[in-house]
Design an enzyme around this catalytic site. Structure first.
Site, PDB file in Angstrom:
ATOM      1  N   PRO A 130       0.829  -1.215   0.000  1.00 56.52           N
ATOM      2  CA  PRO A 130       0.000   0.000   0.000  1.00 56.52           C
ATOM      3  C   PRO A 130       0.857   1.257   0.000  1.00 56.52           C
ATOM      4  O   PRO A 130       1.894   1.315   0.661  1.00 56.52           O
ATOM      5  CB  PRO A 130      -0.799  -0.127   1.290  1.00 56.52           C
ATOM      6  CG  PRO A 130      -0.846  -1.589   1.567  1.00 56.52           C
ATOM      7  CD  PRO A 130       0.466  -2.130   1.084  1.00 56.52           C
ATOM      8  N   GLU A 131       0.411   2.254  -0.751  1.00 54.40           N
ATOM      9  CA  GLU A 131       1.121   3.521  -0.827  1.00 54.40           C
ATOM     10  C   GLU A 131       0.353   4.579  -0.037  1.00 54.40           C
ATOM     11  O   GLU A 131      -0.636   4.270   0.633  1.00 54.40           O
ATOM     12  CB  GLU A 131       1.303   3.922  -2.294  1.00 54.40           C
ATOM     13  CG  GLU A 131       2.105   2.895  -3.083  1.00 54.40           C
ATOM     14  CD  GLU A 131       2.335   3.310  -4.538  1.00 54.40           C
ATOM     15  OE1 GLU A 131       2.372   4.513  -4.817  1.00 54.40           O
ATOM     16  OE2 GLU A 131       2.465   2.412  -5.389  1.00 54.40           O
TER      17      GLU A 131
ATOM     18  N   LYS B 101      21.630  15.028  -8.975  1.00 58.55           N
ATOM     19  CA  LYS B 101      21.386  13.581  -8.993  1.00 58.55           C
ATOM     20  C   LYS B 101      21.453  13.044 -10.415  1.00 58.55           C
ATOM     21  O   LYS B 101      20.772  13.543 -11.310  1.00 58.55           O
ATOM     22  CB  LYS B 101      20.011  13.253  -8.387  1.00 58.55           C
ATOM     23  CG  LYS B 101      19.950  13.352  -6.878  1.00 58.55           C
ATOM     24  CD  LYS B 101      18.616  12.823  -6.363  1.00 58.55           C
ATOM     25  CE  LYS B 101      18.543  12.877  -4.843  1.00 58.55           C
ATOM     26  NZ  LYS B 101      19.501  11.966  -4.209  1.00 58.55           N
TER      27      LYS B 101
ATOM     28  N   HIS C 258      -5.461 -15.246  10.544  1.00 62.12           N
ATOM     29  CA  HIS C 258      -4.486 -14.169  10.355  1.00 62.12           C
ATOM     30  C   HIS C 258      -4.891 -12.876  11.067  1.00 62.12           C
ATOM     31  O   HIS C 258      -4.334 -11.819  10.781  1.00 62.12           O
ATOM     32  CB  HIS C 258      -4.295 -13.912   8.862  1.00 62.12           C
ATOM     33  CG  HIS C 258      -3.888 -15.141   8.100  1.00 62.12           C
ATOM     34  ND1 HIS C 258      -2.710 -15.802   8.347  1.00 62.12           N
ATOM     35  CD2 HIS C 258      -4.521 -15.834   7.109  1.00 62.12           C
ATOM     36  CE1 HIS C 258      -2.613 -16.857   7.540  1.00 62.12           C
ATOM     37  NE2 HIS C 258      -3.696 -16.894   6.786  1.00 62.12           N
TER      38      HIS C 258
ATOM     39  N   ARG D 259       0.636 -12.380   5.309  1.00 57.61           N
ATOM     40  CA  ARG D 259       2.066 -12.536   5.020  1.00 57.61           C
ATOM     41  C   ARG D 259       2.963 -12.081   6.167  1.00 57.61           C
ATOM     42  O   ARG D 259       4.172 -12.330   6.152  1.00 57.61           O
ATOM     43  CB  ARG D 259       2.425 -11.762   3.746  1.00 57.61           C
ATOM     44  CG  ARG D 259       1.621 -12.195   2.521  1.00 57.61           C
ATOM     45  CD  ARG D 259       2.114 -11.479   1.288  1.00 57.61           C
ATOM     46  NE  ARG D 259       1.189 -11.620   0.171  1.00 57.61           N
ATOM     47  CZ  ARG D 259       1.379 -11.107  -1.039  1.00 57.61           C
ATOM     48  NH1 ARG D 259       2.478 -10.400  -1.286  1.00 57.61           N
ATOM     49  NH2 ARG D 259       0.487 -11.272  -1.991  1.00 57.61           N
TER      50      ARG D 259
END
Length: 293
Positions: A2-3, A166, A104, A123
């Site tokens: 997830p972001e 950069k 879970h 997980r």
């Protein structure tokens, strides 16, 4: 994983039942997730009032009346669900019926608001940690994080300074959490497409020789703001394991301009190009070489 929009969606889902309420019961149903729970994890939570629920990058942060902060990360498959006594109705069109298997369900918070908050993580890449508020600046998990992309301080000038000199690709720079916090592969691809910038472009091109932001930097910051706000309004993107606290699916994936659209026609007006995919720094990059320069 997830972001930022997915984590912010979860925060907004938890806020009404968690903020201002007391953690009457806290349960850690196994000794660890990604990392072991602290020996006093439950003791430092139980009986504490959550005075505020915030977000830093991809972390949820619950301020406690004791002066501690509960830091929570969803990992790859972690999700919270809120169970209320009156939670019989399906929450909406994108409802995802959860199974009855609680194998879970690793952490539970029983709140004085009447809600049970359950953290489920098949997980076990998620993690939780209780940290003293006055020690946050020294916390290794948070130290070095860049500015919030939706914060007031994040603008074209700041991004240009961060990218000055950069020689890495623009996409790699945006995925660097020290440059900007909370962005991941999906929304970087989307922002680059909306700003018509190539993911292969050198990051330093966002800055002039005098260190000032170029037009590219200004377009990119605007695109980042737009795509994140649009995704939050849509409840995030329901790819793989992400679910909202109600069980609903986010649906921003139906608005993707480029991500996961390999071989399809570019949605940029009058472009006519084809979306391509290539591997970049171990991640799939989606782009239109015709309109992204």
């Amino acid at each position: 994983m997830p972001e930022l929009p997915e984590v912010e969606t979860v925060r907004r889902g938890l806020q009404p039942v968690m903020e201002g309420a007391k953690i009457v019961v806290a349960e850690a149903r196994r000794p660890d997730l990604r990392f072991p729970f602290q020996p006093d994890f439950v003791a430092r939570l139980q009986g504490q009032v959550v005075t505020g629920l915030g977000r830093r990058a991809k972390y949820l942060m619950a301020d406690l009346a004791s002066g501690d902060v509960l830091l929570m990360h969803l990992g790859m498959s972690g999700s919270f669900r809120v169970i209320k006594p009156d939670n019989d109705a399906a929450p909406g069109e994108f409802h995802y019926p959860r199974g009855k298997d609680t194998t879970h369900d690793h952490v539970l918070f029983r709140m004085s608001s009447g809600a049970d908050i359950v953290f489920n993580d098949p997980r076990r890449f998620g993690y939780m940690k209780v940290i003293a508020r006055n020690a946050l600046e020294d916390e290794p998990l948070l130290r070095g994080l860049g500015p919030e992309p939706l914060g007031n301080e994040f603008d074209a000038a700041m991004l240009a300074r961060s990218c000055e000199g950069k020689t890495t690709s623009l996409k790699a720079a945006l995925l660097d959490q020290r440059v900007v916090a909370g962005l991941g592969n999906i929304y970087v691809c989307e922002a680059l497409h909306r700003s018509h910038l190539s993911p292969r472009r050198i990051a330093a091109t966002l800055s002039t020789r005098k260190g000032e932001p170029t037009d590219h930097a200004k377009r990119l910051v605007g695109a980042i703001h737009t795509v994140l706000n649009d995704a939050i309004k849509a409840g995030g993107s329901s790819l793989r394991d992400h679910r909202r606290t109600t069980g609903e699916l986010g649906y921003f994936q139906h608005s993707f301009k480029v991500y996961d659209r390999e071989g399809e026609t570019c949605k940029t007006p009058a472009c006519g190009g084809t979306i391509k995919r290539f591997n970049q720094n171990g991640r799939s990059t989606f782009w239109c070489r015709k309109c992204q320069k």
